[in-house]
Design a protein around this motif. Sequence first.
Motif, PDB file in Angstrom:
ATOM      1  N   GLY A 246       0.999  -1.109  -0.059  1.00 22.38           N
ATOM      2  CA  GLY A 246      -0.049   0.170  -0.101  1.00 22.38           C
ATOM      3  C   GLY A 246       0.852   1.259   0.165  1.00 22.38           C
ATOM      4  O   GLY A 246       0.472   2.173  -0.662  1.00 22.38           O
ATOM      5  N   GLY A 247       1.970   1.286   0.864  1.00 26.62           N
ATOM      6  CA  GLY A 247       2.891   2.187   0.847  1.00 26.62           C
ATOM      7  C   GLY A 247       3.405   2.489  -0.482  1.00 26.62           C
ATOM      8  O   GLY A 247       3.673   3.773  -1.218  1.00 26.62           O
ATOM      9  N   MET A 248       3.784   1.481  -1.247  1.00 25.61           N
ATOM     10  CA  MET A 248       4.385   1.612  -2.821  1.00 25.61           C
ATOM     11  C   MET A 248       3.470   2.339  -3.925  1.00 25.61           C
ATOM     12  O   MET A 248       3.639   2.915  -4.542  1.00 25.61           O
ATOM     13  CB  MET A 248       4.911   0.240  -3.219  1.00 25.61           C
ATOM     14  CG  MET A 248       5.511   0.250  -4.436  1.00 25.61           C
ATOM     15  SD  MET A 248       6.572   1.665  -4.640  1.00 25.61           S
ATOM     16  CE  MET A 248       7.988   1.524  -3.684  1.00 25.61           C
ATOM     17  N   LEU A 249       2.156   1.903  -3.551  1.00 22.21           N
ATOM     18  CA  LEU A 249       0.927   2.235  -4.364  1.00 22.21           C
ATOM     19  C   LEU A 249       0.935   3.750  -4.150  1.00 22.21           C
ATOM     20  O   LEU A 249       0.519   4.540  -4.912  1.00 22.21           O
ATOM     21  CB  LEU A 249      -0.243   1.441  -3.923  1.00 22.21           C
ATOM     22  CG  LEU A 249      -1.596   1.964  -4.699  1.00 22.21           C
ATOM     23  CD1 LEU A 249      -1.582   2.127  -6.205  1.00 22.21           C
ATOM     24  CD2 LEU A 249      -2.836   1.331  -4.191  1.00 22.21           C
ATOM     25  N   SER A 250       1.031   4.139  -2.793  1.00 20.66           N
ATOM     26  CA  SER A 250       0.979   5.486  -2.329  1.00 20.66           C
ATOM     27  C   SER A 250       2.119   6.382  -3.095  1.00 20.66           C
ATOM     28  O   SER A 250       1.665   7.573  -3.557  1.00 20.66           O
ATOM     29  CB  SER A 250       0.930   5.792  -0.852  1.00 20.66           C
ATOM     30  OG  SER A 250      -0.382   4.930  -0.236  1.00 20.66           O
TER      31      SER A 250
END
Length: 396
Positions: A246-250
């Motif tokens: 999710g952090g990478m998507l952000s």
Amino acid sequence: MPDSAPLISLADPELYSLGDPFAQWSWLRAHDPVHWHEPTELPGFWSLTRYDDIRAAYRDAETFSSAQGILLRPAEHGPDPGGGRTLALTDAPRHKQLRGLVDGWFAVRSVRALETEMKDIAQGVVDKALEMGSCDFVTDVAARIPLYVICRMMGVPESDWERLYELTSRAFGAGDPLTRRFAHLDILGYFETLQAEKAADPGDDLVSVLATAEVDGERLSPDDVILNCDNLLVGGTENTRIAAAGGMLSFLEHPDQWQAVRDDPELLPSSVEEVLRWTSTATHIMRTAVRPAEIAGRRVEEGDKVVFWLPSANRDETVFDAPDVFDVRRTPNRHLSLGFGEHFCLGGMLARVELRLLYGELLSRGVRIESDGQPKLLDSIVVNGPETLPVRMKAV
């Protein structure tokens, strides 16, 4: 913000994969912060959406019990089998006794002692992803690092890491519920064998600690050891996997924030905290009131289920400046993503280090990451974030 009430559907899994739960949480924080959900296939429950109310309930473990389950589940499924037996599903004094058995393994000193091995694991995972070129960041990167690390800590032989990777991918991924159930039973079966081996020939690992431990002068039963092993495996992998992805998507959605950390690596610790706040991967945590209580003027009766919506708390505008902005420079950042009080996440330090090492590895090697298709979000009220995140990765 509209004054008219939206349809409140927080128990609908599709809200988190296809809808906008933040609009509902925002309205509830402003107009109905202690909201009653009528029973469906799930029991009726109170929803807490404000930061201060959730933090206070976390702190009051004498009123709000974990022993009757910490996640919403259909009433027909009966009580959670781990109730009163695992770290996550016990109250004082049992919780403190169980936590004391393994706490040292997750202390700052112990985690730092593992950093070299963890860095090697992160480097190896990134190497493989770069060789592939195109990959699913969830399964090929984010899932492997926390799994391999917790396997190392639990004394799982390295030759079995891929087996557990396959089992956890089926057990905690999407797809047929029967497939997930059988995979989870296989995980329990694996730990049944491992705990017996460790009880007979203990080593320097978490499973050996549990398999040989005594609480109140009695050894933990094999079933309790197995359930706690399962609890550690899930707790040590699932939320970190989703937070990392999710952090990478952000970062892909906010490339200026990734560039900011690339330009100033000193921002890495604060960026990890912002990833934890922004992703808030544990969508809800539940407690059961063991005595009457009042929350924000609402009467909660003994036996009532009370649900903490953590992503809502972490977007509370009375606590966070510009809460709907992803900001790697955010400070202070007193998010509740890792819980609070007696049940503060045992692996919180471990998760932070794993995220820091993964993102640090990508940044230090100048890895270029680009979207390679539409991400798919999880269809779940328990955890939220990407189910798949197709990317292209290239070392520059």
